[in-house]
Structure formats: C-alpha cells, structure tokens
Motif scaffolding. Structure first.
Motif, mmCIF file in Angstrom:
data_model
loop_
_atom_site.group_PDB
_atom_site.id
_atom_site.type_symbol
_atom_site.label_atom_id
_atom_site.label_comp_id
_atom_site.label_asym_id
_atom_site.label_seq_id
_atom_site.Cartn_x
_atom_site.Cartn_y
_atom_site.Cartn_z
ATOM 1 N N MET A 1 57.205 -0.328 -16.260
ATOM 2 C CA MET A 1 58.276 -1.095 -15.633
ATOM 3 C C MET A 1 58.685 -0.398 -14.337
ATOM 4 S SD MET A 1 60.275 -3.738 -15.719
ATOM 5 C CE MET A 1 60.482 -4.375 -17.402
ATOM 6 N N PRO A 2 58.650 -1.122 -13.210
ATOM 7 C CA PRO A 2 59.111 -0.507 -11.959
ATOM 8 C C PRO A 2 60.624 -0.342 -11.971
ATOM 9 C CG PRO A 2 58.557 -2.817 -11.619
ATOM 10 C CD PRO A 2 58.151 -2.489 -13.033
ATOM 11 N N GLN A 3 61.082 0.761 -11.452
ATOM 12 C CA GLN A 3 62.525 0.950 -11.335
ATOM 13 C C GLN A 3 63.062 -0.025 -10.290
ATOM 14 O OE1 GLN A 3 63.721 5.043 -10.847
ATOM 15 N NE2 GLN A 3 62.161 5.811 -12.275
ATOM 16 N N GLY A 4 64.034 -0.816 -10.693
ATOM 17 C CA GLY A 4 64.553 -1.866 -9.812
ATOM 18 C C GLY A 4 63.984 -3.223 -10.117
ATOM 19 N N GLY A 5 62.983 -3.270 -11.012
ATOM 20 C CA GLY A 5 62.452 -4.544 -11.491
ATOM 21 C C GLY A 5 61.856 -5.405 -10.403
ATOM 22 N N LEU A 6 62.006 -6.712 -10.551
ATOM 23 C CA LEU A 6 61.396 -7.682 -9.635
ATOM 24 C C LEU A 6 61.944 -7.536 -8.221
ATOM 25 C CD1 LEU A 6 59.393 -10.042 -9.525
ATOM 26 C CD2 LEU A 6 61.308 -11.583 -10.021
ATOM 27 N N GLU A 7 63.222 -7.230 -8.104
ATOM 28 C CA GLU A 7 63.823 -7.082 -6.776
ATOM 29 C C GLU A 7 63.145 -5.973 -5.988
ATOM 30 O OE1 GLU A 7 68.138 -6.091 -4.632
ATOM 31 O OE2 GLU A 7 68.020 -6.321 -6.809
ATOM 32 N N ALA A 8 62.874 -4.841 -6.633
ATOM 33 C CA ALA A 8 62.204 -3.742 -5.945
ATOM 34 C C ALA A 8 60.809 -4.153 -5.492
ATOM 35 C CB ALA A 8 62.131 -2.532 -6.864
ATOM 36 N N PRO B 1 56.032 -0.689 -1.155
ATOM 37 C CA PRO B 1 55.436 -0.324 -2.447
ATOM 38 C C PRO B 1 55.342 1.177 -2.676
ATOM 39 C CG PRO B 1 54.197 -2.117 -1.457
ATOM 40 C CD PRO B 1 55.204 -1.669 -0.433
ATOM 41 N N LEU B 2 55.122 1.948 -1.619
ATOM 42 C CA LEU B 2 54.966 3.390 -1.780
ATOM 43 C C LEU B 2 56.298 4.089 -2.038
ATOM 44 C CD1 LEU B 2 52.265 4.162 0.945
ATOM 45 C CD2 LEU B 2 51.958 3.583 -1.461
ATOM 46 N N ASP B 3 57.411 3.349 -1.916
ATOM 47 C CA ASP B 3 58.724 3.915 -2.217
ATOM 48 C C ASP B 3 59.224 3.522 -3.605
ATOM 49 O OD1 ASP B 3 58.911 5.147 0.251
ATOM 50 O OD2 ASP B 3 59.886 3.417 1.203
ATOM 51 N N ILE B 4 58.484 2.665 -4.312
ATOM 52 C CA ILE B 4 58.918 2.198 -5.624
ATOM 53 C C ILE B 4 58.560 3.236 -6.681
ATOM 54 C CG2 ILE B 4 58.636 0.409 -7.387
ATOM 55 C CD1 ILE B 4 57.949 -1.537 -5.135
ATOM 56 N N LEU B 5 59.540 3.600 -7.482
ATOM 57 C CA LEU B 5 59.318 4.514 -8.593
ATOM 58 C C LEU B 5 59.155 3.715 -9.880
ATOM 59 C CD1 LEU B 5 61.973 7.286 -7.790
ATOM 60 C CD2 LEU B 5 59.568 7.164 -7.069
ATOM 61 N N ALA B 6 58.568 4.342 -10.867
ATOM 62 C CA ALA B 6 58.353 3.684 -12.157
ATOM 63 C C ALA B 6 59.026 4.478 -13.260
ATOM 64 C CB ALA B 6 56.860 3.557 -12.438
ATOM 65 N N TYR B 7 59.288 3.800 -14.368
ATOM 66 C CA TYR B 7 59.767 4.493 -15.560
ATOM 67 C C TYR B 7 58.558 5.087 -16.283
ATOM 68 C CZ TYR B 7 64.385 2.478 -14.847
ATOM 69 O OH TYR B 7 65.616 2.143 -14.318
ATOM 70 N N GLN B 8 57.968 6.082 -15.640
ATOM 71 C CA GLN B 8 56.805 6.790 -16.172
ATOM 72 C C GLN B 8 57.160 8.256 -16.305
ATOM 73 O OE1 GLN B 8 53.831 6.005 -13.227
ATOM 74 N NE2 GLN B 8 53.413 3.936 -13.934
ATOM 75 N N TYR B 9 56.573 8.909 -17.293
ATOM 76 C CA TYR B 9 56.937 10.299 -17.552
ATOM 77 C C TYR B 9 55.787 11.016 -18.246
ATOM 78 C CZ TYR B 9 58.361 7.295 -21.440
ATOM 79 O OH TYR B 9 58.398 6.315 -22.392
#
Length: 608
Positions: free
Chosen positions: A472-479, A485-493
C-alpha cells in the motif's frame, strides 16, 4: 521401542531391548552397577597398554567403553574402523577421580564391556568424523551423511528443529493459526526467476514452485481467516551466495485489520523470545526494536541492512567544502546539485599507515581512492592533503561535526550518493572490523521502514517498483495521482539483525483501484494486471479487509543463532554454490520416455 522410552537412570528394564537399554548420552554415576546395552558408532579408539578404550556415539551423546584382551569381541572391535556400528553389553562402572571427563555428561562413568556384536562395518572413510578438520565443501556435500555425524553440524540441525518448534509454539501463543498453501502454482513475478514444473496432463503448460505464498496468504485474509502463519518452503531460481539458497524456509505471516504497528507488535515478541532462548548467553536487544527510515539507513550506514553492532555513523559534510577549501570536493559539489560529500568516522584510526591501507583497499574495490584526514602525531594536529587544503579552522569544523579528536581519523566519499553509498557502506563495515569497534556477543535488531514505492530503472529508462508491488502506498490513491513517483513511500518494512536481512513485509494494497493505479505508474496496463494477478484482484472486488504481514527467513535465523556464516551449515542436505545436490546427483537429465510424456524436447543452450 523409541529412544524417548528408554531407561535413563536407575530402573532396570524387565526385558533387554534388542539394541539398547540406554542411549549413549544417558548414563550417570547413579547408574553404576547396572547391566546395560548400548548401540552406536565407534567415534574413536585408544589403546592403553592392553586395555582398549572406545568412545561410542549416537544421536544423544558419547559413552566410553573399556575392553580387555579377554573381553569377548575384543579382536573384532580392534580391527574395526571408526564409524563402524556396534552393539555392546556391559556393566556401568564409576571412573577413578583422576580420569573423570568433566566436559562430557557421561564423563563420570564407563562401560566395562562383556559382549560385542558388529552391526555394520565401515569402509575407509572419505572424510573423518572425529575432530572435524576442515575439508573441501564439495567432498563434505558428496558425503553429507558423514558430515552430518560431525558434532557441530549435527548440533546445528538439532538447533534448527528446536528453533522451528519454538517459533511455532510462540506463534500459536500469539493467537496465530497454521495453514498450508499450494506448492504447485502459477508463475508470478516476485523479483526472481521461477522454477517451472511441466504438466503432463496439459501439454506445453507449466506450474511454478512458489517463490513465496504471497498471493495465497492474502487470499486467506480475503477468505475471512485471520492471523495466519506457516513454516513455508519457498523456491527462487537466483544466484547463490552464503546466506541464500535456491530453496529455503520462511515464517510466513499475514494478519487482517492491522496497521504497520500491529504487525510489529505481534512479531517482535516472537523473534525476541526465540533469540533469547537460543542466544547462548549473548544479549538480545529488547523490543520494541528501533525503527530506521530507509533513506536514513542509507545515509548513516550505506545499507538498508545495517549492522548496528558497529557504532560508526556516516554524515553529510558537504557544507564545509562548498565554495572553496579542498578544490576537488568543491568542483564535485558545483557539478551537480545532487552531489554530496559524506564522511565516515574512524575512531582510533588516526595514523598515516592505517589511512594508506584503507586507501589501498578502496583502490582494490575499484575506486580511485579514499580521501582522509587523520590525527598526525608529528604535527600535533590534523594531517593529510584534505586537511592541508581545507586549513586548520575548516578541518577543525569538519572533525568537530564528527565528534572526532586526538588519535582519530575520517574518510570521505564524494559524488552522487546514489552511486557511492554501497561503497561507503562497505568502508564503514571494514573500518568497524579493522578497528575492533563491532560489539561482540549481541544480537541487535532494527526495522527498516518507509521504503520508496518506486525507483528509476536505468536500463529500461522507466519508473519501476522498488520492493513489493503489492504494498500500500503511503497516501493511497491521492499520492499516486499527485506526487512524483520517486517521492512516494510505501508501507514496506524489513527486519534486520546484525547486518542480515531476516525478512521483508508490508501492509498490502487491498483496493483494486489503488492496485491498478500503482501498476499503471510502473507502466503496467490493466490488462497485464488482470492477466497476471486476476485471481487476487477479483477477490479484492468482493470485499477485502486491510491486511499485512511479513516472512522472516528460518535459515538465516538459525544461521545467526548457530554462529555460522553460511546457511549450508544449518541445512541438512543443501545444494552447493552451483545449485547442485552432489549426494543425489541433481539436477540430472531426463529419459526420452519422461520427456515424451511431458511433450518436451530439450534444446542446446542458447549462446548469448
């Protein structure tokens, strides 16, 4: 009779078992005077003036046997090679105080043998079991059944079983339920090549072995299950290295209606508990584990799997070199706005000889060199070309930012951090090792969080997924619709321990609209997503809970706990570095009949 049912102390069995009344690790001083029967392998023999001493070994331990020239079977045992299998009857006797072996659980007693039966005679050994001398890996793997008899490897495999049992128990205590997922499945782009299995019933079509149960465990969440786990076998046709194999096991986990924090709260007690249980006295960092954003990990440690036992943290010192001072660094900074100067502190590394060795090492790594400032005893201050050009005040400012002083040094990398951060991370690791800074006897955990959702694929000149496309991208569809795209973070760990990545995980993208858009950003049209992930995408259209999970690697966990450098040392029957099973001769060719049944024709390799 199972070994667990054998007598372990005083009570005398009413009827002697065919092979053993006790195991070779069971007898103690309280058993003196008993008549016993043992079976096992001849570990080693020693002749002491007419008396023969034999260490008899089985899965459970060692027991010393004593035979004299008049002992029935003496001559047979005398001629047997090590690793022959025998059964002995005898009396348990206490050892004299001066010959007690305090390092052996059975070291206070020995067996005065009264009868011997040879159960299996060993041929000349291709490699010894006693003493565990270093032998070539190819020989060890070809004769793995002998290698597995050696104490260290045998202990590692037992440890593996115990760790898996502990993990399973702790997961159930945390409210998880174990489910199984398919081994024969469809090919899926998970980041590595699939192992394909031809179908006999469907000519020209193939199953794939799962790289991970990724889609199935998400489908279980959509199906209404919750808190799933599985000790899952996984298969990836990728290049091998010490901590990676073509087949491996992972603790596969998925949870419904959870945030990232919920996943962390569930898994941290499990990992901490397992490591604390089997750490062998080493310290384990308590949970909650420290969380380090991906970009911070890169800038401080030059790696997204940092070894926190090493206290060195890199810093950006670009401000001290802009507009002058050391000309080379100033020109690099002026050339491109993304360029930077990073400093790698080296506490107690302040000598020209050490700095020159590091510079030579850097050249051996394909670098032009490694700039440095060091504490010069001759000058009573900072020395080196950078210090000379930067001047006393500028140098003091740089080294002050790094909190370095007399006896210390610092090394510098310059340019685009995207191009040099991995080398900087290697330099940090080497400094920690060479300067003795790495903290011993501790397991240090951390989470790496906030991974970039996308990265630039230089080869294909396009934006691509950087980690897990199902996140899931942080910020969802709006992001996805409004941000670069290179500034979008994900809920990955990731979980990292002592520089080893133990697992990756994510909060999943469970909404079809967001999934289609996420793939569109990476250049995949809806028809591609429907074709490759249609099963999961359709499932999401009928009501999917928010869910997330992760999958720590069992092999790497056991490798760390066993103090090994390669996972082959904690796997019973591993492949070699070329992906071959030397014991069973795999991979091997198939017969014409087999190929015909599968509608397959073998072609020579294509020359590239």
């Amino acid at each position: 009779m199972r070994p667990s049912a054998l007598s372990k102390s005083g009570s005398k069995p009413s009827k002697m078992h065919a092979y053993r009344s006790h195991t070779c690790g069971a007898l103690r001083l309280a058993d003196a005077g008993q008549s016993v029967r043992l079976s096992g392998w001849i570990h080693r023999k020693r002749d002491h003036g007419g008396l023969m001493f034999v260490d008899l070994r089985d899965h459970y331990g060692l027991t010393q046997l004593v035979l004299g020239p008049t002992t029935p079977g003496f001559a047979a045992v005398e001629r047997l090679r090590a690793e022959s299998v025998i059964r002995v009857d005898g009396e348990v006797v206490a050892r004299d105080g001066d010959v007690v072996n305090a390092n052996l659980p059975t070291g206070e007693v020995e067996i005065r043998v009264t009868a011997v039966e040879v159960l299996s005679e060993a041929a000349e050994l291709p490699l010894p079991v006693f003493g565990e001398p270093d032998y070539p890996e190819e020989l060890r793997l070809k004769h793995r059944y002998l290698d597995l008899r050696r104490e260290t490897l045998h202990r590692n495999i037992v440890l593996r079983s115990q760790v898996i049992s502990s993990i399973r128990r702790r997961m159930i205590e945390q409210g998880f339920t174990e489910y199984q997922t398919p081994i024969l499945t469809a090919s899926s782009p998970e980041g590595a090549r699939d192992f394909l299995v031809p179908s006999r019933l469907h000519a020209g079509k193939f199953y794939a072995l799962p790289q991970a149960p990724q889609q199935f465990k998400q489908l279980l969440m959509v199906s209404g299950f919750d808190r799933y786990f599985q000790i899952a076998p996984c298969f990836r046709d990728e290049d091998l290295r010490a901590d990676r194999s073509l087949e491996f096991y992972q603790l596969d986990v998925e949870m419904s209606f959870v945030t990232q924090d919920d996943v962390f709260d569930a898994i941290e007690p499990v990992l901490f508990g397992v490591f604390e249980e089997y750490a062998g006295g080493k310290d384990v960092t308590p949970y909650p584990f420290v969380r380090i954003p991906y970009r911070e990990a890169i800038s401080k440690y030059g790696s997204d799997k940092p070894d926190l036992r090493n206290p060195i943290e890199m810093q950006d010192v670009s401000g001290h070199f802009r507009g002058g001072g050391f000309g080379l660094f100033a020109r690099i900074l002026d050339a491109d706005a993304k360029n930077a100067i990073w400093a790698i502190p080296a506490p107690k590394g302040g000598s020209r000889a050490f700095c020159d060795r590091m510079n030579s090492w850097a050249q051996g790594e394909g670098q032009p060199g490694l700039g440095y400032i060091f504490w010069s005893e001759d000058q009573g201050g900072w020395g080196g070309p950078i210090a000379k050009n930067l001047g006393a005040e500028g140098t003091a400012a740089v080294m002050g930012q790094l909190d370095l002083g007399q006896g210390d040094a610092a090394f510098f990398t310059a340019g685009d951090p995207g191009g040099f951060y991995k080398f900087a991370g290697l330099a940090r690791a080497k400094l920690g090792q060479d300067l003795g800074l790495i903290q011993p006897d501790v397991f240090k955990f951390c989470w790496i969080v906030d991974f970039p959702m996308y990265e630039w694929n230089e080869d294909e000149k396009k934006v691509d997924f950087s980690h897990n496309p199902f996140s899931m991208p942080q910020g969802g569809l709006e992001a996805l619709e409004t941000k670069d795209p290179l500034d979008i973070l994900a809920y990955q760990y990731d979980i990292v321990c002592n520089g080893h990545e133990l697992c990756s995980g994510a909060i999943r993208n469970h909404l079809p609209a967001i999934m289609l858009k996420a793939f569109a950003v990476a250049g995949y049209g809806p028809e591609v997503v429907e074709e490759q992930f249609g099963g999961m995408l359709n499932a999401f259209r009928y009501g999917a809970p928010p869910h997330g999970g992760l999958a720590p690697g069992i092999d790497r966990i056991v490798m760390l706990l066993a103090g090994q450098e390669a996972i082959r040392e904690v796997i019973a029957f591993p492949l070699n570095q070329q992906g071959q099973d030397l014991l069973m001769n795999a991979p091997s060719g198939a017969s014409e009949r087999q190929l015909k049944e599968l509608s397959i024709r073998v072609q020579p390799p294509i020359k590239v």
